[in-house]
Write an enzyme that holds these catalytic residues in place. Structure first.
Site: not given
Length: 461
Positions: A433, A437
């Protein structure tokens, strides 16, 4: 007889050293051409070192658990030929600049054999130089085997502290016994220091020390008094454990899921596998089909095919897909299909079968596990419907597919919705992450599913 110097060959761009794990030939044994002489281990894979010549093993220059650098002379072999000293360097080997051999200063001695003069190093000059070399070991210039590194990491030893451990191995190298003795001594000193402050705590430390010492250095497992079996991890399992812990500590993992209708794909494969088997003599599994879909999606979304270096994102030029493979001993290895996007489905199938067969036979080369940019794992092979795999560092994502199961599903038609029996499968994507995204990760995963769902039932192979 001539002397052939067997060198540790180059094993991939990022592999510079290997640990000797087993000598298959002993001094005096006859060696055939291309016969394996010893087994070595890198941080990725175990492999054999074959001899390119026929002869008799004269000398082993590295002992078990010692680390050799690419280009080091690891053995001397007597071969038939002229009376000369033969030094043949394999074309795929690189001579390192900091090997002990290069640091030895010798005085040549000339001898006469028939009508030829031969220069042989003066062995009486070797010992003083080796002593000088050992004096530099504690300045931080020495190598540690993967086993020693793992024990040091498990026991919380810093690099500075590890550099202070006295080594009893060749050239002052730290052996497994050295590091275990150091750890035991350190724990004993800690326990003694706490005797004056807390008897209860001291007892706890002594009991822990005895429990640790209950596992013999060379014993794979033992049974303690309570009947529990204590199994010492093998080298590969320790590497896997360290790699998984590092990955979780490095990357914030996010996982997305999609369900795909792969009915057309299953029907096509059932029809094509017999044709492929008769024509090519091997099976076509679902794995190359999945890898083809992943490679296409990575071309569509190149920012998934990345790695992280500090505050920099490295977008990979090549699409090299690793496929996680379970070994017979329960361990895991990830051979890599290089430039997967440039291979046809037949080419992918042959690569998958070759790597899978060599993985099971422990015949992978170190370079076979290097350079991966994305990893695929088929947990459906074990009957699992979905999972959340751990990212294979330094990559940024890993995709898992679950088992294909027949399920009732809604089918949209021009005449309305129908209920039918369909071949359904879950796909999951774990991603870093820091750089991927939810929008990118989820869209990429859906694109892989789309390629599988929209499979051409009339495709020829």
């Amino acid at each position: 007889m001539a002397l052939y110097k067997l060198l540790l060959p180059k094993m991939g761009e990022s592999v510079s050293e290997a640990t000797v794990t087993k000598w298959l030939k002993q001094p005096g044994d006859t060696i055939s051409e291309d016969e394996a002489v010893l087994e070595i281990a890198t941080d990725k894979v175990d492999s054999d070192v074959p001899s390119p010549v026929k002869g008799i093993l004269k000398e082993q220059l590295f002992s078990i658990d010692q680390v050799a650098q690419v280009g080091d002379i690891i053995a001397i072999i007597d071969i038939e030929g002229e009376h000369s000293v033969e030094e043949t360097i394999p074309s795929n080997a690189e001579q390192t600049s900091e090997t002990i051999v290069n640091q030895i200063q010798v005085t040549p001695t000339t001898i006469q054999i028939e009508d030829k003069k031969i220069e042989i190093p003066g062995l009486n000059q070797i010992q003083p130089t080796l002593e000088n070399h050992q004096s530099s070991i504690h300045s931080g210039i020495r190598f540690y085997s993967p086993l020693v590194k793992n024990i040091a990491s498990h026991e919380g030893l810093s690099q500075q502290e590890l550099d202070q451990v006295a080594g009893s191995g060749s050239d002052g190298r730290v052996t497994k016994e050295d590091i275990l003795k150091y750890v035991a001594s350190k724990k004993q000193q800690t326990a003694s220091a706490q005797t004056n402050t807390s008897p209860t705590t001291t007892t706890a430390h002594v009991e822990k020390k005895e429990e640790y010492a209950a596992v013999p250095v060379e014993t794979a497992h033992t049974i303690n008094s309570g009947g529990d079996e204590i199994i010492e991890m093998d080298r590969m399992r320790k590497l896997i454990a360290d790699h998984m812990v590092k990955s979780v500590q490095t990357s914030p993992h996010v996982c997305s899921f999609v369900e795909a209708d792969v009915t057309n794909l299953v029907n096509w494969r059932n029809k094509a596998k017999e044709i492929y088997k008769k024509r090519d003599g091997e099976n076509i599994t679902f794995t190359p089909i999945f890898i083809e879909a992943i490679a296409k999606a990575l071309k569509d979304f190149p920012m998934v095919n990345v790695s992280v270096d500090g505050n920099h994102i490295i977008k990979k030029k090549n699409i090299n897909i690793g496929m996680a493979a379970a070994l017979p001993n329960g361990n895991l290895i990830v051979p890599v299909i290089k430039n997967a996007d440039q291979l046809s489905l037949v080419g992918l199938s042959k690569s998958v079968n070759d790597l899978a067969n060599r993985s099971r036979a422990n015949k992978l080369k170190p370079d076979d596990t290097q350079g991966g940019t994305f990893t695929f794992t088929n947990i459906g092979a074990f009957g699992n419907i979905m999972g959340t795999p751990i990212i294979n560092q330094p990559q940024a994502a890993i995709l898992a597919v679950g088992t294909i199961k027949k399920k009732p599903a809604v089918i949209e038609t021009e005449h309305g919705d129908l209920i039918g029996i369909r071949q359904m499968m879950y796909l999951s994507l774990s991603y870093d992450h820091r750089v991927i995204d939810g929008a990118l990760g989820g869209t990429f995963l859906k694109r892989v599913a789309d390629y599988l769902e929209n499979w051409d039932i009339n495709r020829e192979i």
